[in-house]
Design a protein around this motif. Structure first.
Motif, PDB file in Angstrom:
ATOM      1  N   MET A  19       0.838  -1.050  -0.089  1.00  0.00           N
ATOM      2  CA  MET A  19       0.115   0.036  -0.154  1.00  0.00           C
ATOM      3  C   MET A  19       0.776   1.154  -0.022  1.00  0.00           C
ATOM      4  N   GLY A  20       1.934   1.118   0.850  1.00  0.00           N
ATOM      5  CA  GLY A  20       2.951   2.334   0.640  1.00  0.00           C
ATOM      6  C   GLY A  20       2.596   3.138   2.196  1.00  0.00           C
ATOM      7  N   PRO A  21       3.054   4.586   2.049  1.00  0.00           N
ATOM      8  CA  PRO A  21       2.830   5.290   3.116  1.00  0.00           C
ATOM      9  C   PRO A  21       1.390   6.052   3.002  1.00  0.00           C
ATOM     10  N   ASP A  22       1.108   6.597   3.902  1.00  0.00           N
ATOM     11  CA  ASP A  22      -0.075   7.224   4.187  1.00  0.00           C
ATOM     12  C   ASP A  22      -0.053   8.628   3.705  1.00  0.00           C
ATOM     13  N   THR A  23      -0.677   8.860   2.560  1.00  0.00           N
ATOM     14  CA  THR A  23      -0.724  10.026   1.674  1.00  0.00           C
ATOM     15  C   THR A  23      -1.724  11.225   2.211  1.00  0.00           C
ATOM     16  N   THR A  24      -2.474  11.011   3.319  1.00  0.00           N
ATOM     17  CA  THR A  24      -3.330  11.716   3.761  1.00  0.00           C
ATOM     18  C   THR A  24      -2.920  12.483   5.198  1.00  0.00           C
ATOM     19  N   THR A  25      -1.604  12.235   5.407  1.00  0.00           N
ATOM     20  CA  THR A  25      -1.050  12.827   6.511  1.00  0.00           C
ATOM     21  C   THR A  25      -0.257  14.148   6.021  1.00  0.00           C
ATOM     22  N   SER A  26       0.042  15.198   6.759  1.00  0.00           N
ATOM     23  CA  SER A  26       0.552  16.344   6.384  1.00  0.00           C
ATOM     24  C   SER A  26       2.201  16.220   6.287  1.00  0.00           C
ATOM     25  N   SER A  27       2.685  14.960   6.895  1.00  0.00           N
ATOM     26  CA  SER A  27       4.056  15.046   6.636  1.00  0.00           C
ATOM     27  C   SER A  27       4.421  14.530   5.653  1.00  0.00           C
ATOM     28  N   TYR A  28       3.662  13.860   4.759  1.00  0.00           N
ATOM     29  CA  TYR A  28       3.890  13.215   3.503  1.00  0.00           C
ATOM     30  C   TYR A  28       4.100  14.253   2.503  1.00  0.00           C
ATOM     31  N   TRP A  29       3.083  15.498   2.802  1.00  0.00           N
ATOM     32  CA  TRP A  29       3.206  16.484   1.654  1.00  0.00           C
ATOM     33  C   TRP A  29       4.331  17.800   1.845  1.00  0.00           C
ATOM     34  N   LEU A  30       4.318  17.847   3.457  1.00  0.00           N
ATOM     35  CA  LEU A  30       5.138  19.132   3.794  1.00  0.00           C
ATOM     36  C   LEU A  30       6.507  18.829   4.004  1.00  0.00           C
ATOM     37  N   ASN A  31       7.417  18.626   2.994  1.00  0.00           N
ATOM     38  CA  ASN A  31       9.034  18.327   3.245  1.00  0.00           C
ATOM     39  C   ASN A  31       9.522  18.864   1.977  1.00  0.00           C
ATOM     40  N   ILE A  89      -2.408  19.355 -15.033  1.00  0.00           N
ATOM     41  CA  ILE A  89      -3.904  19.071 -14.358  1.00  0.00           C
ATOM     42  C   ILE A  89      -3.845  17.448 -13.962  1.00  0.00           C
ATOM     43  N   PHE A  90      -3.612  16.543 -14.840  1.00  0.00           N
ATOM     44  CA  PHE A  90      -3.576  15.315 -14.518  1.00  0.00           C
ATOM     45  C   PHE A  90      -2.810  14.905 -12.961  1.00  0.00           C
ATOM     46  N   VAL A  91      -1.603  15.609 -12.771  1.00  0.00           N
ATOM     47  CA  VAL A  91      -0.646  15.319 -11.516  1.00  0.00           C
ATOM     48  C   VAL A  91      -1.536  16.118 -10.330  1.00  0.00           C
ATOM     49  N   ILE A  92      -1.882  17.215 -10.641  1.00  0.00           N
ATOM     50  CA  ILE A  92      -2.635  17.865  -9.612  1.00  0.00           C
ATOM     51  C   ILE A  92      -4.029  16.897  -8.929  1.00  0.00           C
ATOM     52  N   PHE A  93      -4.810  16.648 -10.049  1.00  0.00           N
ATOM     53  CA  PHE A  93      -5.937  15.731  -9.695  1.00  0.00           C
ATOM     54  C   PHE A  93      -5.414  14.738  -8.972  1.00  0.00           C
ATOM     55  N   GLN A  94      -4.282  14.099  -9.165  1.00  0.00           N
ATOM     56  CA  GLN A  94      -3.704  12.867  -8.635  1.00  0.00           C
ATOM     57  C   GLN A  94      -3.356  13.317  -6.961  1.00  0.00           C
ATOM     58  N   TRP A  95      -2.538  14.611  -6.943  1.00  0.00           N
ATOM     59  CA  TRP A  95      -2.473  14.875  -5.370  1.00  0.00           C
ATOM     60  C   TRP A  95      -3.646  15.309  -4.794  1.00  0.00           C
ATOM     61  N   ILE A  96      -4.649  15.658  -5.257  1.00  0.00           N
ATOM     62  CA  ILE A  96      -5.930  16.176  -4.631  1.00  0.00           C
ATOM     63  C   ILE A  96      -6.730  14.817  -4.095  1.00  0.00           C
ATOM     64  N   VAL A  97      -6.558  13.761  -5.135  1.00  0.00           N
ATOM     65  CA  VAL A  97      -7.244  12.654  -4.484  1.00  0.00           C
ATOM     66  C   VAL A  97      -6.367  11.932  -3.455  1.00  0.00           C
ATOM     67  N   HIS A  98      -5.069  11.840  -3.556  1.00  0.00           N
ATOM     68  CA  HIS A  98      -4.225  11.017  -2.545  1.00  0.00           C
ATOM     69  C   HIS A  98      -4.299  12.005  -1.326  1.00  0.00           C
ATOM     70  N   ALA A  99      -4.457  13.235  -1.469  1.00  0.00           N
ATOM     71  CA  ALA A  99      -4.426  14.060  -0.064  1.00  0.00           C
ATOM     72  C   ALA A  99      -5.735  13.893   0.595  1.00  0.00           C
ATOM     73  N   CYS A 100      -6.781  13.285  -0.035  1.00  0.00           N
ATOM     74  CA  CYS A 100      -8.121  13.398   0.527  1.00  0.00           C
ATOM     75  C   CYS A 100      -8.184  11.616   0.981  1.00  0.00           C
ATOM     76  N   ILE A 101      -7.654  10.737   0.322  1.00  0.00           N
ATOM     77  CA  ILE A 101      -7.991   9.221   0.309  1.00  0.00           C
ATOM     78  C   ILE A 101      -6.476   8.601   0.271  1.00  0.00           C
ATOM     79  N   ALA A 102      -6.189   7.632   0.863  1.00  0.00           N
ATOM     80  CA  ALA A 102      -4.994   7.161   0.844  1.00  0.00           C
ATOM     81  C   ALA A 102      -5.246   5.728   0.065  1.00  0.00           C
ATOM     82  N   LEU A 103      -4.495   6.216  -1.166  1.00  0.00           N
ATOM     83  CA  LEU A 103      -4.766   5.215  -2.318  1.00  0.00           C
ATOM     84  C   LEU A 103      -3.330   4.948  -2.877  1.00  0.00           C
ATOM     85  N   TRP A 104      -3.305   3.721  -3.778  1.00  0.00           N
ATOM     86  CA  TRP A 104      -1.895   3.393  -4.361  1.00  0.00           C
ATOM     87  C   TRP A 104      -1.858   4.523  -5.512  1.00  0.00           C
ATOM     88  N   TRP A 105      -0.686   4.783  -6.117  1.00  0.00           N
ATOM     89  CA  TRP A 105      -0.485   5.478  -7.064  1.00  0.00           C
ATOM     90  C   TRP A 105      -0.635   4.809  -8.342  1.00  0.00           C
TER      91      TRP A 105
END
Length: 325
Positions: A1-13, A256-272
């Protein structure tokens, strides 16, 4: 599954910051190119600045370029028929793919691009129908046909695609409407996107999947081949322009596709859907940068196809070729 993408630490680095910089920079450059060169109004403003300077960017699009084939001897109905056939086949394939694999297929860049190709041929079919109606009303030879003959003589001159004589301004052509520009933009967006998806699939993913003993089914193979076949066929027939600055739309499409993926993963923990998009990897900024730079050769390959087409048509059909840069 990988790391939890919904946590702030995943993005703020630092990795997320660098990747965000790449995306914002690409979107900023693309927006600048569109603002500077797109549309007939920008062409006129550049000419007012220097009356002797010829517009090399092709930002203006004329109505008849949307539905007229590249050779005057080909009736517009042939291009219309080709676009209708492509639309029907692609629509059937995308529906079958959705039925077999479910709505999750639209999680992938490939299906985004394939869907856009289908819409492109759907809009193209309607615009070609309108063009055939116009062509039928003008049958018998009117002043517009005379203008075509006059332009054919111009196209045989050196640098013909960039030269407009003073007599051409006496017979102004109708600038395309909003749907014409949408169609042109989709064409050039797909030119890069189709090359990107198919090259990545056949040159990178297929060898990897073969090692993993993954069986490629009929739908997967067609989704990564027939879109390019139909688009190249339409390119061989149409007379659409291909200015370089519209690589901006291809860039925005991917962003736009990348930003869409970022928004989805920020809200839901999914595989890339694509491992190189995962920001948890220390190499993710390099992957994002390479992906951005890959747009240049992908778009350039299609530009070379267009150039080859014009060279061959100018050589084989010098009196019938509509040479548009």
């Amino acid at each position: 599954m990988g790391p939890d993408t919904t946590t702030s630490s995943y993005w703020l680095n630092w990795r997320g910051l660098l990747c965000c910089v790449w995306i914002l920079t690409a979107m900023g450059i693309a927006s600048y190119l569109i603002t500077k060169y797109e549309g007939a109004s920008n062409q006129k403003s550049r000419k007012r600045e220097n009356e002797d300077e010829v517009d090399d960017y092709g930002g203006v699009l004329y109505d008849d370029e949307i539905w007229k084939p590249c050779l005057k001897g080909i009736h517009p109905a042939w291009l219309m028929s080709y676009r209708m056939l492509a639309f029907i086949v692609l629509l059937i394939l995308i529906i079958l793919n959705a039925i077999v694999d479910g709505g999750s297929i639209f999680y992938y860049y490939t299906q985004w691009t394939f869907t856009l190709v289908t819409i492109y041929f759907g809009i193209g079919s309607l615009l070609s129908m309108y063009g055939c109606y116009q062509h039928h009303n003008k049958a018998g030879g009117d002043r517009s046909e005379g203008l075509d003959e006059e332009q054919a003589e111009i196209t045989n001159l050196p640098n013909a695609a960039k030269f407009v004589g003073p007599n051409d301004h006496k017979h102004p052509r109708q600038v395309a409407g909003i749907w014409g520009y949408v169609f042109q933009i989709m064409f050039q967006t797909l030119a890069g996107a189709v090359v990107l998806t198919d090259c990545v699939f056949w040159l990178i993913m297929v060898p990897f999947l073969t090692i993993k003993d993954y069986n490629l089914n009929f739908l997967i193979i067609n989704m990564h081949s027939i879109n390019a076949v139909f688009l190249v066929g339409d390119t061989a027939l149409n007379s659409l322009r291909f200015p370089w600055f519209r690589i901006a739309y291809f860039t925005l499409w991917t962003c736009i596709f990348v930003i869409f993926q970022w928004i989805v993963h920020a809200c839901i923990a999914l595989w890339w859907p694509y491992p190189f998009l995962d920001l948890s990897s220390p190499f993710s900024p390099i992957w994002y940068l390479l992906l951005a730079l890959l747009h240049l050769p992908c778009y350039g390959v299609f530009a070379l196809v267009i150039k080859l087409k014009h060279c061959l048509l100018s050589k084989w059909f010098p009196d019938s070729n509509r040479y548009i840069l």
